[in-house]
Design a protein around this motif. Sequence first.
Motif, PDB file in Angstrom:
ATOM      1  N   PRO A   1       0.779  -1.386  -0.071  1.00 11.21           N
ATOM      2  CA  PRO A   1      -0.140   0.070  -0.025  1.00 11.21           C
ATOM      3  C   PRO A   1       0.800   1.416  -0.003  1.00 11.21           C
ATOM      4  N   ILE A   2       2.055   1.445   0.785  1.00  9.84           N
ATOM      5  CA  ILE A   2       2.671   2.590   1.073  1.00  9.84           C
ATOM      6  C   ILE A   2       3.474   2.771  -0.625  1.00  9.84           C
ATOM      7  N   ILE A   3       4.004   1.541  -1.256  1.00  4.21           N
ATOM      8  CA  ILE A   3       4.681   1.726  -2.374  1.00  4.21           C
ATOM      9  C   ILE A   3       3.680   2.282  -3.477  1.00  4.21           C
ATOM     10  N   VAL A   4       2.513   1.830  -3.164  1.00 11.01           N
ATOM     11  CA  VAL A   4       1.372   2.212  -4.328  1.00 11.01           C
ATOM     12  C   VAL A   4       1.192   3.814  -4.212  1.00 11.01           C
ATOM     13  N   MET A   5       0.910   4.105  -2.977  1.00 13.83           N
ATOM     14  CA  MET A   5       0.885   5.557  -2.821  1.00 13.83           C
ATOM     15  C   MET A   5       1.872   6.585  -3.093  1.00 13.83           C
ATOM     16  N   ILE A   6       3.045   6.031  -2.826  1.00 20.26           N
ATOM     17  CA  ILE A   6       4.266   6.884  -3.197  1.00 20.26           C
ATOM     18  C   ILE A   6       4.541   7.021  -4.836  1.00 20.26           C
ATOM     19  N   THR A   7       4.255   5.733  -5.268  1.00 22.31           N
ATOM     20  CA  THR A   7       4.527   5.428  -6.988  1.00 22.31           C
ATOM     21  C   THR A   7       3.394   6.522  -7.411  1.00 22.31           C
ATOM     22  N   CYS A   8       2.133   6.290  -6.981  1.00 23.65           N
ATOM     23  CA  CYS A   8       0.965   7.315  -7.767  1.00 23.65           C
ATOM     24  C   CYS A   8       1.280   8.812  -7.403  1.00 23.65           C
ATOM     25  N   VAL A   9       1.810   9.104  -6.193  1.00 21.84           N
ATOM     26  CA  VAL A   9       2.083  10.578  -6.117  1.00 21.84           C
ATOM     27  C   VAL A   9       3.167  10.858  -7.149  1.00 21.84           C
ATOM     28  N   VAL A  10       4.194  10.353  -7.171  1.00 21.51           N
ATOM     29  CA  VAL A  10       5.310  10.638  -7.897  1.00 21.51           C
ATOM     30  C   VAL A  10       4.903  10.612  -9.426  1.00 21.51           C
ATOM     31  N   ALA A  11       3.999   9.546  -9.939  1.00 19.38           N
ATOM     32  CA  ALA A  11       3.616   9.686 -11.268  1.00 19.38           C
ATOM     33  C   ALA A  11       2.944  10.900 -11.612  1.00 19.38           C
ATOM     34  N   VAL A  12       1.879  11.230 -10.742  1.00 14.39           N
ATOM     35  CA  VAL A  12       1.146  12.207 -11.054  1.00 14.39           C
ATOM     36  C   VAL A  12       1.808  13.711 -10.929  1.00 14.39           C
ATOM     37  N   ILE A  13       2.691  13.843  -9.832  1.00 15.18           N
ATOM     38  CA  ILE A  13       3.555  15.058  -9.995  1.00 15.18           C
ATOM     39  C   ILE A  13       4.067  15.218 -11.399  1.00 15.18           C
ATOM     40  N   ILE A  14       4.691  14.068 -11.954  1.00 14.86           N
ATOM     41  CA  ILE A  14       5.432  14.339 -13.335  1.00 14.86           C
ATOM     42  C   ILE A  14       4.394  14.394 -14.275  1.00 14.86           C
TER      43      ILE A  14
END
Length: 130
Positions: free
Chosen positions: A49-62
């Motif tokens: 779950p934490i990897i999913v959230m971090i990945t999604c936040v980084v991806a949407v910032i990009i």
Amino acid sequence: MNREQMDTRKRQILGLVMGVVIAYAITATAFIATAVGITYTSLQETTIPIIVMITCVVAVIIAGFDASRKAASRGWLWGMAAGGLYAVILILIIVWINGGFVLDSRKIILTLLSVVGGGIGGAIGINFKK
């Protein structure tokens, strides 16, 4: 709308779509790396779950950054749109995989983080226009 405005709008929409495509390429790569890590290392499934959230936040910032670079103004808004589109597509994929929609706190948090992260990326990206 005159021709120049239509060309600008098309360029902005293309930037939005390309930002989301890049975000999903980043997401897929991170998820595959996580799956390999869980399979072949001592990485625990509880970290997903934490990897999913971090990945999604980084991806949407990009995604927001990339989408706003094609915008004439209001980069934060184009970034938020990219983050919102990313979240909607991800929720549709989750619904398709799970066979039904259940509104829970993770989906709400994911959506909020996606929209806010996209807006942050957009605010940064508008200042790095080509």
